[in-house]
Motif scaffolding. Structure first.
Motif, short mmCIF file in Angstrom:
data_model
loop_
_atom_site.label_atom_id
_atom_site.label_comp_id
_atom_site.label_asym_id
_atom_site.label_seq_id
_atom_site.Cartn_x
_atom_site.Cartn_y
_atom_site.Cartn_z
N ALA A 256 0.89 -1.17 -0.05
CA ALA A 256 -0.04 0.00 -0.17
C ALA A 256 0.99 1.25 -0.06
N ASP A 257 1.97 1.39 0.82
CA ASP A 257 2.94 2.51 0.71
C ASP A 257 3.68 2.79 -0.58
N ARG A 258 3.78 1.57 -1.26
CA ARG A 258 4.43 1.65 -2.56
C ARG A 258 3.49 2.32 -3.78
N LEU A 259 2.40 1.67 -3.37
CA LEU A 259 1.37 2.03 -4.35
C LEU A 259 0.80 3.67 -4.10
N ALA A 260 1.16 4.15 -2.99
CA ALA A 260 0.56 5.51 -2.62
C ALA A 260 1.55 6.25 -3.34
N ARG A 261 2.87 6.22 -3.61
CA ARG A 261 3.64 7.05 -4.19
C ARG A 261 3.42 7.27 -5.66
N LEU A 262 2.58 6.60 -6.47
CA LEU A 262 2.35 6.87 -7.76
C LEU A 262 1.40 7.67 -8.00
N PRO A 263 1.41 8.13 -9.32
CA PRO A 263 0.36 9.41 -9.62
C PRO A 263 -1.01 8.71 -9.71
N ALA A 264 -1.83 9.78 -9.42
CA ALA A 264 -3.26 9.36 -9.24
C ALA A 264 -3.81 8.47 -10.38
N ALA A 291 -6.47 9.87 -22.42
CA ALA A 291 -5.20 10.05 -22.00
C ALA A 291 -4.30 8.57 -22.50
N CYS A 292 -3.04 8.87 -22.48
CA CYS A 292 -2.34 7.73 -23.25
C CYS A 292 -1.98 6.69 -22.07
N ALA A 293 -2.65 5.32 -22.28
CA ALA A 293 -2.20 4.25 -21.19
C ALA A 293 -0.58 4.11 -20.88
N LEU A 294 0.00 4.00 -22.06
CA LEU A 294 1.12 3.68 -22.07
C LEU A 294 2.20 4.62 -21.29
N THR A 295 1.83 6.11 -21.49
CA THR A 295 2.61 6.98 -20.68
C THR A 295 2.21 6.86 -18.99
N LEU A 296 0.83 6.66 -19.05
CA LEU A 296 0.29 6.44 -17.48
C LEU A 296 0.91 5.26 -16.90
N LEU A 297 1.34 4.35 -17.49
CA LEU A 297 1.85 3.14 -16.87
C LEU A 297 3.22 2.97 -16.67
N GLU A 298 3.73 4.12 -16.92
CA GLU A 298 5.22 4.13 -17.14
C GLU A 298 5.81 4.33 -15.65
N PRO A 299 5.19 5.15 -14.84
CA PRO A 299 5.57 5.26 -13.45
C PRO A 299 5.62 3.87 -12.52
N ALA A 300 4.49 3.20 -12.92
CA ALA A 300 4.34 1.85 -12.29
C ALA A 300 5.26 0.92 -12.78
N GLU A 301 5.83 0.92 -14.00
CA GLU A 301 6.88 0.13 -14.44
C GLU A 301 8.10 0.35 -14.14
N ARG A 302 8.33 1.77 -13.85
CA ARG A 302 9.64 2.04 -13.39
C ARG A 302 9.71 1.69 -11.78
N ALA A 303 8.57 1.72 -11.22
CA ALA A 303 8.74 1.43 -9.61
C ALA A 303 8.63 -0.21 -9.40
#
Length: 913
Positions: A256-264, A291-303
């Motif tokens: 949960a802490d890890r997910l909370a750091r990602l953009p909304a 919105a562009c799904a690929l762009t929005l998923l990038e933070p989750a992939e980097r994390a």
């Protein structure tokens, strides 16, 4: 003297043998001035801290330094160094004055100064301790940058030093260059089972354990927290098992802490993936517009939260994170996500998923959504998300009409049972008690209850419930009614109650119609063929059994393939029976019919016994036992235990055979399983016969002929007839042998199977007059050479060689005895090997063992245990692998040490290496 951190003893690590060896070698190397470093990478809960504890446990005589990165201190320069090096700061005067000043300033003031001064002083301080040093830094990804850089600098320069640096880090961040990595992946299934057994409270069943292992997905902390969260009702089966990690647990909070750091916006897309694990990229892109799904998923992939998956999809890197994403979202956000998914999943093959999302989001009137979902769940087979049983359960929850609600709960229970979820199926059936139930639904529910009882309860109760279900269903669902009758007959078969079996077969025969569909016709033909066989009318049985084989290709179902395999077996076509049973196992797995696999394996094993493939029997019985236990099928577990007892008897492992046979016979007595009890007695008789205890073998085999449902069974009695004839002849009970042989002859004569004809010929040779016996044995061997069973060929050669030796023809005897010995040695059949050697010695030949000296002194089971222990396994690990108790393994190990005249596991490793 420098102070030493307290040594923390780590608990037993499961499934980390290779990783432990790496750390052990690293620590041992530092003792000889060959220091080194390692970064342990892994997702939260994978055991990084436990591995560091293990390294500390190995570091006897070391100065142990430990610290942990703390996120709140990540902005404090040198906070990590301060935590790690404080215990050895009394060695600071040993450094050059300039370095001592720099290091003191760093630890006291957080001053770094830049350049090499600080990292060099850290390395030199560790080298100046005067004893080997083990420095462990956990959660290094939370360490402040100056501390991390200084320690990594030192880690790359440890050659020739008595220093080990170990770092624990999450696997989603960048690893330091030049420092070796050790990645901790998920535990394997076997390791998870052993860990669950370590943690489990008393009474944790295999089915519940398997459910927890599936949720944990190889994460040891997840498994530990799941077991710790179980309620008493969940342990006993009165309540459903957990579906997710314990909310609020350590692992849940870490996710949960890890997910909370990602953009909304990224969190919104992750919620879509959590709500539908099968979501492909094309659907996700449509859902994310504009919105562009690929762009929005990038933070989750980097994390490191998600990774690319086959089929143009994204999966959570740790599957346990999906439920956390879903549960942490508000109810309104979850419903919005489901409505959005329903709008984009608009293809025909996505019908069930679309209906599911509409039903969960309550996107319309409840009754209409329930009808839509139930219709989609009933429309053919479906693999993936959601499981059909879950869809029927949700449809029932949205249904107000009592009779329809009950029908949907019954359908959910039926699908759950076929998926191997017996506890869930029982829980769903229990909810029917408070509802208005039609006669048709009552019949369906009784069919499911009877099926559950057939696999895990008492065979008498199962038969009565299934007959009751057949009566309710007969005028409403003819196909299911006939299937209920067939299962009722199976309950009588398992009990060894031939009279009840024949009565059910007569009841079924009276229901036949010429216009019945192919599947129903096949069931009638199968019952008719088996009934005629049980009456001893084998030629009469041949026609319906052949019709089963003719109809089978037009029906695709694992059970049908099994029935066809049994028909082939009774007709003596072992090759075809093996092919059909193999296809049945594959079909059950492809269809996701988890509950069917242990049953299908039972029939495959029966065919493999006839052709002497004992190694394959053992492997399939181990798998069948595991699956039966995990899906709550105790009756199937009893049969697989008995088959394993028989393979132990073939190997000559007396103690294991007795344990397994005793367990099978105990289950048989509790559940009315004549077949499992008879198989257990046959295994013990085989053991007695191999050891030369002929009276004991004859007594046990007489028990397989009982008709009172206790350890007796007609099929097992016929299969064991060659053993009974041999034992009875050796004890002078010739009339008993002839009576048993007449039953075998009637069946064998109708099959044209060379293997079975050879066994009958061998029995006639044992009963023949001295002048006729040799010719009968030669006939038997001629038939054996046309068949498939090498093991029984060797048994005939052993008996023939013994006769030739007693007839004072040692040269002719040795030819057959040598051939038998080679087969027995190749099969690992220790007691039969000893018999062959004894006969060869009696024929005037000295025989030496071909195996290692240690193997000569040990039984087959003892040698197997010795090899596993020598590979580093604990007693509990050996017990889990071989389905023994830890106490039995301990007893075996004491005997192994005594026979080999050794005192420790270290000596055992040296002896067997």
């Amino acid at each position: 003297m420098p102070s030493v951190s307290p040594v923390i003893r780590s608990p037993a690590l499961r499934g980390r043998d290779a990783e432990q060896d790496i750390l052990r070698r690293l620590v041992d190397g530092a003792r000889g001035r060959s220091g080194g470093a390692m970064v342990l990478l892994g997702a939260p809960g994978m055991g990084k801290s436990a591995m560091l504890d293990f390294a500390v446990d190995q570091a006897e005589g070391f100065v142990v330094l430990r610290t942990r990165g703390v996120e709140a201190e990540a902005a404090l320069p040198c906070a990590g160094l301060h935590g790690l090096l404080r215990p050895v700061m009394d060695r600071l005067p040993a450094l050059p004055a300039a370095q001592a000043e720099v290091l003191a300033g760093a630890l006291e003031l957080g001053a770094t100064g830049g350049g090499l001064a600080l990292p060099a002083s850290v390395l030199n301080l560790l080298a100046a301790v005067g004893r080997p040093v083990l420095a462990c830094v956990d959660d290094v990804h939370h360490l402040d940058a100056p501390s991390r850089e200084a320690l990594f600098f030192a880690a790359r320069r440890l050659a020739g030093e008595r220093i080990v640096l170990l770092f624990g880090a999450r696997d989603d961040g960048p690893a330091p260059e030049g420092v070796p990595e050790l990645r901790l992946g998920g535990l394997g299934e076997d390791a998870c089972r052993r860990l669950a057994d370590d943690l489990a409270p008393e009474g944790l069943g295999a089915e519940l354990r398997a459910s927890l292992i599936e949720i944990a997905r190889g994460n040891p902390l997840a498994l530990r927290e799941l077991v710790g969260s179980l309620s008493a009702a969940q342990v006993t089966g009165a309540a459903a098992p957990p579906d997710t990690l314990p909310p609020g647990g350590r692992l849940w909070r870490a996710y949960a802490d890890r997910l909370a750091r990602l953009p909304a916006a990224t969190g919104d897309l992750l919620l879509l993936l959590a709500a539908d694990p099968d979501l492909d990229m094309a659907s996700l892109v449509r859902a994310a517009e504009p919105a562009c799904a690929l762009t929005l998923l990038e933070p989750a992939e980097r994390a490191g939260v998600i990774v690319s998956a086959p089929g143009d999809r994204h999966d959570f890197r740790d599957p346990a994170m999906g439920p956390v994403v879903y549960a942490e979202a508000s109810s309104a956000r979850r419903r919005a996500a489901h409505r959005l998914l329903a709008s984009v999943l608009d293809h025909d093959h996505q019908r069930l998923r679309r209906a599911w999302h509409r039903a969960v989001s309550l996107d319309g009137p409840g009754e209409r959504l329930a009808d839509e979902l139930a219709a989609a769940a009933a429309a053919g087979s479906h693999r993936g998300y959601p499981a059909p049983w879950l869809a029927f359960e949700r449809a029932a929850e949205l249904t107000a009409r009592g009779d329809v609600k009950a029908a949907r709960l019954a359908a959910a229970a039926n699908r759950a049972w076929h998926a191997g979820l017996a506890r869930r199926a029982r829980s769903l059936l229990t909810r029917l008690c408070s509802l208005t139930v039609s006669e048709e639904v009552r019949g369906q529910a009784e069919l499911i209850r009877g099926s559950l009882e057939l696999r895990s309860g008492k065979t008498g109760s199962a038969r009565d419930e299934l007959l009751s279900a057949a009566g309710w269903l007969l005028d409403r669902d003819r196909g299911r009614a006939v299937r209920a009758l067939l299962r009722a007959s199976e309950a009588s078969y398992l009990a060894g109650d031939n009279s009840r079996f024949l009565a059910i077969a007569r009841q079924a025969a009276a229901l036949r119609r010429p216009d019945d569909p192919a599947a129903t016709q096949l069931m009638f033909e199968y019952l008719a063929g088996i009934a005629a066989t049980f009456r001893g009318r084998h030629r009469e049985a041949a026609d319906p059994l052949r019709r089963v084989l003719e109809i089978a290709p037009s029906v695709r179902n694992p059970s049908v393939l099994v029935w066809a395999g049994v028909a082939s077996l009774l007709l003596g076509d072992d090759v075809r029976a093996l092919g059909l049973s193999t296809r049945a196992v594959e079909a059950a797995r492809v269809r996701g019919a988890v509950s069917a696999v242990p049953q299908v394996l039972e029939f495959m094993i029966q065919t493999e016994i006839w052709v002497g493939r004992y190694a394959s029997v053992a492997a399939n019985a181990v798998e069948g036992l595991r699956l039966a236990q995990e899906s709550g099928q105790l009756n199937s577990a009893g049969q697989h235990l008995a088959w394993l007892a028989l393979t132990s008897a073939v190997e000559g492992d007396e103690e294991t055979c007795r344990i397994r046979a005793g367990s099978a016979i105990e289950l048989a007595g509790a559940h009315g399983l004549g077949v499992a009890g008879a198989l257990g007695n046959w295994a013990l008789a085989h053991l007695d016969l191999a050891a030369g205890r002929h009276a004991g073998a004859a007594k046990r085999l007489r028990a397989t002929a009982r008709t009172d449902g206790t350890n007796g069974h007609l099929v097992v009695r016929v299969m064991a007839t060659p053993h009974l004839v041999e034992a009875a002849v050796r004890t002078g009970e010739h009339e008993q042998a002839r009576a048993a042989l007449r039953v075998l002859d009637r069946w064998v004569g109708s099959t044209r199977s060379p293997d079975r004809l050879a066994l009958a010929a061998r029995c006639h040779a044992l009963l023949a007059a001295p002048g006729e016996a040799e010719e009968r044995f030669r006939d038997a061997l001629d038939l054996h050479h046309q068949g498939l069973c090498e093991f029984e060929t060797a048994r005939t050669q052993l008996l023939f060689g013994s006769v030739l030796r007693r007839n004072r023809r040692p040269g002719a005897a040795r030819e057959h005895l040598h051939s038998a010995l080679e087969t027995f040695e190749r099969s690992g059949a220790r007691l039969w090997t000893e018999q062959a050697r004894a006969e060869l010695r009696g024929a005037g030949e000295t025989v030496r063992s071909r195996g290692p000296k240690a193997a000569e002194k040990l039984t087959a089971q003892q040698f197997q245990i010795a090899r596993i222990v020598a590979d580093g396994a604990t007693n509990r690990e050996v017990a889990a692998r071989l389905y023994l108790s830890p106490r039995t393994v301990e007893h075996h190990l004491r005997n192994i040490f005594a026979k080999l005249d050794i005192r420790s596991r270290v000596e055992l490793v040296r002896l067997l290496s």
